[in-house]
Design an enzyme around this catalytic site. Structure first.
Site, PDB file in Angstrom:
ATOM      1  N   CYS A 185       2.901  -6.654   9.639  1.00 51.35           N
ATOM      2  CA  CYS A 185       2.591  -5.605   8.664  1.00 51.35           C
ATOM      3  C   CYS A 185       3.930  -5.157   8.106  1.00 51.35           C
ATOM      4  O   CYS A 185       4.871  -4.909   8.878  1.00 51.35           O
ATOM      5  CB  CYS A 185       1.885  -4.443   9.358  1.00 51.35           C
ATOM      6  SG  CYS A 185       1.771  -2.953   8.348  1.00 51.35           S
ATOM      7  N   HIS A 190       5.041  -2.534   7.046  1.00 55.27           N
ATOM      8  CA  HIS A 190       5.555  -1.232   7.470  1.00 55.27           C
ATOM      9  C   HIS A 190       6.395  -1.348   8.752  1.00 55.27           C
ATOM     10  O   HIS A 190       7.308  -0.550   8.967  1.00 55.27           O
ATOM     11  CB  HIS A 190       4.406  -0.263   7.720  1.00 55.27           C
ATOM     12  CG  HIS A 190       3.827   0.335   6.465  1.00 55.27           C
ATOM     13  ND1 HIS A 190       3.216  -0.415   5.512  1.00 55.27           N
ATOM     14  CD2 HIS A 190       3.808   1.616   6.026  1.00 55.27           C
ATOM     15  CE1 HIS A 190       2.808   0.382   4.529  1.00 55.27           C
ATOM     16  NE2 HIS A 190       3.160   1.623   4.816  1.00 55.27           N
ATOM     17  N   TYR A 198      -4.489   0.366   3.718  1.00 59.61           N
ATOM     18  CA  TYR A 198      -5.232  -0.859   3.438  1.00 59.61           C
ATOM     19  C   TYR A 198      -5.872  -1.427   4.712  1.00 59.61           C
ATOM     20  O   TYR A 198      -6.900  -2.084   4.645  1.00 59.61           O
ATOM     21  CB  TYR A 198      -4.284  -1.916   2.850  1.00 59.61           C
ATOM     22  CG  TYR A 198      -4.017  -1.801   1.375  1.00 59.61           C
ATOM     23  CD1 TYR A 198      -4.543  -0.787   0.587  1.00 59.61           C
ATOM     24  CD2 TYR A 198      -3.224  -2.771   0.746  1.00 59.61           C
ATOM     25  CE1 TYR A 198      -4.283  -0.723  -0.778  1.00 59.61           C
ATOM     26  CE2 TYR A 198      -2.970  -2.714  -0.618  1.00 59.61           C
ATOM     27  CZ  TYR A 198      -3.494  -1.690  -1.372  1.00 59.61           C
ATOM     28  OH  TYR A 198      -3.239  -1.645  -2.725  1.00 59.61           O
ATOM     29  N   SER A 235       0.822  -1.209   0.000  1.00 58.68           N
ATOM     30  CA  SER A 235       0.000   0.000   0.000  1.00 58.68           C
ATOM     31  C   SER A 235       0.860   1.264   0.000  1.00 58.68           C
ATOM     32  O   SER A 235       0.361   2.352  -0.257  1.00 58.68           O
ATOM     33  CB  SER A 235      -0.899  -0.001   1.230  1.00 58.68           C
ATOM     34  OG  SER A 235      -0.101  -0.100   2.389  1.00 58.68           O
ATOM     35  N   CYS A 264       2.585  -7.297   1.326  1.00 60.63           N
ATOM     36  CA  CYS A 264       1.632  -6.630   2.210  1.00 60.63           C
ATOM     37  C   CYS A 264       0.771  -7.723   2.845  1.00 60.63           C
ATOM     38  O   CYS A 264       0.143  -8.509   2.132  1.00 60.63           O
ATOM     39  CB  CYS A 264       0.756  -5.673   1.396  1.00 60.63           C
ATOM     40  SG  CYS A 264      -0.603  -4.972   2.348  1.00 60.63           S
TER      41      CYS A 264
HETATM   42  N1  DGL Z   1       1.871  -2.771   4.850  1.00 63.67           N
HETATM   43  C1  DGL Z   1       0.591  -3.361   4.871  1.00 63.67           C
HETATM   44  C2  DGL Z   1       0.565  -4.695   5.564  1.00 63.67           C
HETATM   45  O1  DGL Z   1       1.548  -5.405   5.544  1.00 63.67           O
HETATM   46  C3  DGL Z   1      -0.616  -2.523   5.175  1.00 63.67           C
HETATM   47  C4  DGL Z   1      -0.475  -1.119   5.613  1.00 63.67           C
HETATM   48  C5  DGL Z   1      -1.752  -0.328   5.387  1.00 63.67           C
HETATM   49  O2  DGL Z   1      -1.896   0.193   4.288  1.00 63.67           O
HETATM   50  O3  DGL Z   1      -2.600  -0.288   6.295  1.00 63.67           O
HETATM   51  O4  DGL Z   1      -0.424  -5.116   6.107  1.00 63.67           O
END
Ligand code: DGL
Length: 264
Positions: free
Chosen positions: A181, A183, A42, A11, A73
């Site tokens: 996640c 991020h 997302y 995302s 993701c």
């Molecule tokens: N980086 C994404 C994940 O691994 C989602 C981050 C988002 O857009 O909320 O779930």
């Protein structure tokens, strides 16, 4: 031999962390990264919305000479991989199983904390996979929604306080934390400093391994003399992606693109 792109999708900035690892490990391969910051976060989206984004991105990548897609993701992997595979006939792989398999290599884990977006936690599928692959492990799962926004906005002053708010209560009950996640591994050092007694798991190494295996299995390894190309495409703002990743991603030799993918 196949010199098509390996598509990597997320995302926003999170998947660049995985791309970093892949770019170093596969010097002959072409990569096409999409950061869908038009539809970010997302984690706050419904399964139907996520399926729609996933299918749109997969179709776009296939039409742009992509030979395989790695979904970097967790939220998209859990909610949209089946829909993506149904609509687009190139190999597509998610990030969740490899992450869990990596954690299971550590036999000392009896109890684990999974932190992830709301859509990941609410889908319950991550915990289902954990129960299926490591039935003897006790799992706590917690949504940590603000972290993605802070990482996208590059606000380090808010990391510790946010992490502590969600994790402190579990730190004496678990042996480790899964960063569920993409991020979160970008700020892994914050977790390590706050909880030096816990093991912190992410998917970097496992995605490298997955990529290696699947290129071979599908017989789509790039030719040794391929002069590789790396494309980074933000669906909304490339500057936003660059600002959030400047401290860990080197944009040298990359082709940058912005917008131009219709989600209508
Ligand atoms: N980086 C994404 C994940 O691994 C989602 C981050 C988002 O857009 O909320 O779930």
């Amino acid at each position: 031999m196949n010199n098509g792109y390996i598509g990597v999708v997320d995302s926003g900035v999170g998947g660049l962390d995985i791309l970093n690892v892949l770019v170093k490990a596969f010097p002959n391969e072409n990569f096409y990264y999409i950061g869908d910051n038009l539809n970010l976060p997302y984690g706050a989206k419904s399964k139907e919305q996520l399926e729609h984004y996933g299918i749109t991105l997969a179709k776009y990548l296939k039409n742009n000479n992509t030979k395989m897609i790695l979904i970097a993701c967790n939220t998209l992997s859990l909610n949209a991989i089946h829909a993506m595979r149904m609509h687009v006939d190139i190999p597509i792989y998610g990030i969740v199983r490899p992450t869990i398999k990596g954690m299971l290599n550590d036999n000392d884990i009896k109890s684990i904390l999974l932190i992830a977006t709301r859509a990941t936690i609410n889908s319950h599928r991550y915990v289902d996979f954990l129960n299926e692959l490591g039935p003897e492990i006790n799992v706590y799962d917690v949504a940590t929604p603000e972290l993605v926004d802070y990482i996208e906005a590059n606000k380090p002053e808010l990391y510790n306080v946010t992490i502590k708010k969600y994790v402190d209560a579990y730190q004496d009950k678990v042996d480790g934390i899964i960063l569920g996640c993409t991020h979160y591994p970008i700020i892994k050092d914050y977790f390590k400093k706050l909880y030096p007694h816990l093991k912190i798991f992410d998917a970097r190494e496992q995605m490298k391994q997955l990529c290696f295996e699947k290129l071979k299995e599908n017989n789509i390894v790039a030719s040794a003399n391929n002069k590789r190309e790396i494309i980074i495409h933000a669906t909304k703002s490339i500057i936003q992606l660059q600002n959030a990743s400047a401290h860990f991603f080197n944009y040298q030799d990359t082709i940058l693109k912005e917008g131009g993918i219709s989600f209508e």
